[in-house]
Design a protein around this motif. Structure first.
Motif, PDB file in Angstrom:
ATOM      1  N   VAL A 210       0.849  -1.174   0.089  1.00 35.81           N
ATOM      2  CA  VAL A 210      -0.199   0.137   0.086  1.00 35.81           C
ATOM      3  C   VAL A 210       0.723   1.169   0.099  1.00 35.81           C
ATOM      4  CG1 VAL A 210      -1.551   1.402   1.192  1.00 35.81           C
ATOM      5  CG2 VAL A 210      -2.076  -1.108   1.035  1.00 35.81           C
ATOM      6  N   ILE A 211       1.935   1.456   0.877  1.00 35.05           N
ATOM      7  CA  ILE A 211       2.788   2.368   0.816  1.00 35.05           C
ATOM      8  C   ILE A 211       3.452   2.559  -0.354  1.00 35.05           C
ATOM      9  CG2 ILE A 211       5.070   3.343   1.972  1.00 35.05           C
ATOM     10  CD1 ILE A 211       2.349   3.506   3.784  1.00 35.05           C
ATOM     11  N   ILE A 212       4.042   1.593  -1.261  1.00 30.62           N
ATOM     12  CA  ILE A 212       4.584   1.683  -2.399  1.00 30.62           C
ATOM     13  C   ILE A 212       3.541   2.183  -3.289  1.00 30.62           C
ATOM     14  CG2 ILE A 212       5.573   0.349  -4.217  1.00 30.62           C
ATOM     15  CD1 ILE A 212       6.756  -1.377  -2.174  1.00 30.62           C
ATOM     16  N   SER A 213       2.460   2.017  -3.360  1.00 30.65           N
ATOM     17  CA  SER A 213       1.340   2.209  -4.386  1.00 30.65           C
ATOM     18  C   SER A 213       0.964   3.819  -4.214  1.00 30.65           C
ATOM     19  CB  SER A 213       0.034   1.556  -4.328  1.00 30.65           C
ATOM     20  OG  SER A 213      -0.765   1.953  -3.166  1.00 30.65           O
ATOM     21  N   LEU A 214       1.038   4.407  -3.158  1.00 34.25           N
ATOM     22  CA  LEU A 214       0.538   5.824  -2.857  1.00 34.25           C
ATOM     23  C   LEU A 214       1.037   6.646  -3.658  1.00 34.25           C
ATOM     24  CD1 LEU A 214       0.274   5.851   1.211  1.00 34.25           C
ATOM     25  CD2 LEU A 214      -1.395   5.662  -0.338  1.00 34.25           C
ATOM     26  N   PRO A 215       2.216   6.940  -3.945  1.00 34.35           N
ATOM     27  CA  PRO A 215       2.891   7.865  -4.997  1.00 34.35           C
ATOM     28  C   PRO A 215       1.899   7.925  -6.247  1.00 34.35           C
ATOM     29  CG  PRO A 215       4.638   6.833  -3.809  1.00 34.35           C
ATOM     30  CD  PRO A 215       3.454   6.160  -3.584  1.00 34.35           C
ATOM     31  N   PHE A 216       1.557   6.868  -6.713  1.00 36.66           N
ATOM     32  CA  PHE A 216       0.833   6.743  -8.012  1.00 36.66           C
ATOM     33  C   PHE A 216      -0.395   6.996  -8.110  1.00 36.66           C
ATOM     34  CE2 PHE A 216       4.241   3.570  -7.950  1.00 36.66           C
ATOM     35  CZ  PHE A 216       4.771   3.786  -9.322  1.00 36.66           C
ATOM     36  N   GLY A 217      -1.051   7.236  -6.705  1.00 35.84           N
ATOM     37  CA  GLY A 217      -2.292   8.034  -6.558  1.00 35.84           C
ATOM     38  C   GLY A 217      -2.472   9.138  -6.150  1.00 35.84           C
TER      39      GLY A 217
ATOM     40  N   ALA B  90      -6.402   6.147 -10.052  1.00 31.72           N
ATOM     41  CA  ALA B  90      -7.629   5.658  -8.902  1.00 31.72           C
ATOM     42  C   ALA B  90      -7.075   4.482  -8.159  1.00 31.72           C
ATOM     43  CB  ALA B  90      -8.922   5.738  -9.534  1.00 31.72           C
ATOM     44  N   LEU B  91      -6.399   4.594  -7.286  1.00 30.75           N
ATOM     45  CA  LEU B  91      -5.945   3.673  -6.474  1.00 30.75           C
ATOM     46  C   LEU B  91      -7.075   2.668  -5.762  1.00 30.75           C
ATOM     47  CD1 LEU B  91      -2.776   5.063  -4.543  1.00 30.75           C
ATOM     48  CD2 LEU B  91      -3.025   3.640  -6.685  1.00 30.75           C
ATOM     49  N   TRP B  92      -7.960   3.058  -5.661  1.00 29.39           N
ATOM     50  CA  TRP B  92      -9.147   2.316  -5.283  1.00 29.39           C
ATOM     51  C   TRP B  92      -9.602   1.236  -6.449  1.00 29.39           C
ATOM     52  CZ3 TRP B  92     -13.847   2.927  -7.869  1.00 29.39           C
ATOM     53  CH2 TRP B  92     -13.642   3.984  -8.730  1.00 29.39           C
ATOM     54  N   ALA B  93      -9.597   1.666  -7.318  1.00 23.04           N
ATOM     55  CA  ALA B  93      -9.591   0.681  -8.828  1.00 23.04           C
ATOM     56  C   ALA B  93      -8.540  -0.298  -8.733  1.00 23.04           C
ATOM     57  CB  ALA B  93     -10.020   1.522 -10.006  1.00 23.04           C
ATOM     58  N   SER B  94      -7.256   0.257  -8.533  1.00 22.86           N
ATOM     59  CA  SER B  94      -6.140  -0.612  -8.621  1.00 22.86           C
ATOM     60  C   SER B  94      -6.374  -1.691  -7.386  1.00 22.86           C
ATOM     61  CB  SER B  94      -4.962   0.262  -8.280  1.00 22.86           C
ATOM     62  OG  SER B  94      -4.517   1.146  -9.342  1.00 22.86           O
TER      63      SER B  94
ATOM     64  N   ALA C 148      -5.023   1.731 -14.019  1.00 24.59           N
ATOM     65  CA  ALA C 148      -5.312   1.296 -12.656  1.00 24.59           C
ATOM     66  C   ALA C 148      -5.265  -0.338 -12.532  1.00 24.59           C
ATOM     67  CB  ALA C 148      -6.658   2.200 -12.116  1.00 24.59           C
ATOM     68  N   GLY C 149      -6.080  -0.836 -13.643  1.00 27.86           N
ATOM     69  CA  GLY C 149      -6.299  -2.419 -13.316  1.00 27.86           C
ATOM     70  C   GLY C 149      -4.938  -3.023 -13.401  1.00 27.86           C
ATOM     71  N   ILE C 150      -4.199  -2.730 -14.663  1.00 31.87           N
ATOM     72  CA  ILE C 150      -2.969  -3.409 -14.680  1.00 31.87           C
ATOM     73  C   ILE C 150      -2.175  -2.878 -13.614  1.00 31.87           C
ATOM     74  CG2 ILE C 150      -1.063  -3.124 -16.271  1.00 31.87           C
ATOM     75  CD1 ILE C 150      -2.841  -2.464 -18.502  1.00 31.87           C
ATOM     76  N   PHE C 151      -2.186  -1.909 -13.034  1.00 31.82           N
ATOM     77  CA  PHE C 151      -1.484  -1.597 -11.735  1.00 31.82           C
ATOM     78  C   PHE C 151      -1.555  -2.410 -10.850  1.00 31.82           C
ATOM     79  CE2 PHE C 151      -0.287   1.519  -8.219  1.00 31.82           C
ATOM     80  CZ  PHE C 151       1.249   1.151  -8.105  1.00 31.82           C
ATOM     81  N   GLY C 152      -2.898  -2.592 -10.640  1.00 37.28           N
ATOM     82  CA  GLY C 152      -3.252  -3.448  -9.375  1.00 37.28           C
ATOM     83  C   GLY C 152      -3.065  -4.956  -9.783  1.00 37.28           C
ATOM     84  N   GLY C 153      -2.877  -5.375 -10.763  1.00 36.33           N
ATOM     85  CA  GLY C 153      -2.251  -7.023 -10.948  1.00 36.33           C
ATOM     86  C   GLY C 153      -1.130  -6.837 -10.454  1.00 36.33           C
ATOM     87  N   PHE C 154      -0.216  -5.756 -10.891  1.00 42.74           N
ATOM     88  CA  PHE C 154       1.256  -5.765 -10.512  1.00 42.74           C
ATOM     89  C   PHE C 154       1.291  -5.778  -9.069  1.00 42.74           C
ATOM     90  CE2 PHE C 154       4.640  -2.788  -9.139  1.00 42.74           C
ATOM     91  CZ  PHE C 154       5.792  -3.747  -9.467  1.00 42.74           C
ATOM     92  N   LEU C 155       0.364  -4.919  -8.328  1.00 45.18           N
ATOM     93  CA  LEU C 155       0.457  -4.827  -6.915  1.00 45.18           C
ATOM     94  C   LEU C 155       0.200  -6.345  -6.229  1.00 45.18           C
ATOM     95  CD1 LEU C 155      -1.483  -1.328  -6.268  1.00 45.18           C
ATOM     96  CD2 LEU C 155       1.225  -1.923  -6.062  1.00 45.18           C
ATOM     97  N   GLY C 156      -0.722  -6.959  -6.640  1.00 45.85           N
ATOM     98  CA  GLY C 156      -0.844  -8.318  -6.408  1.00 45.85           C
ATOM     99  C   GLY C 156       0.584  -9.350  -6.481  1.00 45.85           C
TER     100      GLY C 156
END
Length: 189
Positions: free
Chosen positions: A24-31, A40-44, A167-175
């Motif tokens: 989550v911390i790593i993702s924050l700058p992108f949103g 839209a990080l919530w979509a990620s 946002a979806g592609i980034f979310g898959g990467f986050l997983g």
């Protein structure tokens, strides 16, 4: 004589709860730090959850990275039609939404019968569709995850599609990253 086969187990060397918080911390700058290019990080996070729902294996990325944008694509077509008929043809907004969303949701679901990938990836497909609609109907603006919108009713649905897809592609990467951050190790017992 023992006939049991050795079993493989995966041990997380970093606890999942810590890896999730770190992701989550790593993702924050992108949103938050990209201005009108924020995601839209919530979509990620929806796509991140899909990664786990699809088995938390890299093979899930194929489903997310193909079908999430494809689901959003069908709704970008809806938005283009809707915007055209409201702005240029003078239709009532509610009438236009009712007609075009009925048609494009029906098409989006109908095409699922033509390829087995849709059955395997119905979750990311529908999440791409629903996340597009969520951002579209919420009127999300640049800086809040919609991308660098122009104000053009026929171009903006496609800019929004790009940002929803990213946002979806980034979310898959986050997983994927979340699992990587647990530093999993295979142990044979």
């Amino acid at each position: 004589m023992s006939t049991s086969k050795p079993t493989e187990i995966i041990v997380q060397r970093v606890p999942l709860w810590f890896a999730v918080a770190l992701t989550v911390i790593i993702s924050l700058p992108f949103g938050t730090l990209l201005g009108k290019y924020n995601l839209a990080l919530w979509a990620s996070f929806i796509a991140w959850a899909e990664y786990f729902a699809l088995g938390a294996k890299p093979s899930a990325l194929k489903l997310i990275w193909i079908l999430y944008p494809l689901g959003a694509f069908t709704m970008a077509i809806f938005a283009t039609f809707n915007n055209y008929f409201v702005v240029y043809a003078g239709w009532n907004l509610l009438t236009s939404v009712a007609v075009w969303i009925f048609i494009w949701v029906a098409i989006a679901v109908y095409i699922m019968r033509f390829h087995p990938l849709f059955q395997q990836g119905s979750l990311p497909y529908f999440n791409g569709l629903s996340m597009y609609l969520a951002l579209y109907f919420a009127g999300v603006r640049p800086g809040a995850g919609a991308g660098p919108l122009t104000g053009d009713p026929l171009i903006d649905p496609w800019i929004l599609w790009i940002w929803v897809s990213l946002a979806g592609i980034f979310g898959g990467f986050l997983g994927w990253l979340n699992i990587l951050l647990t530093f999993p190790k295979k142990i044979v017992k």
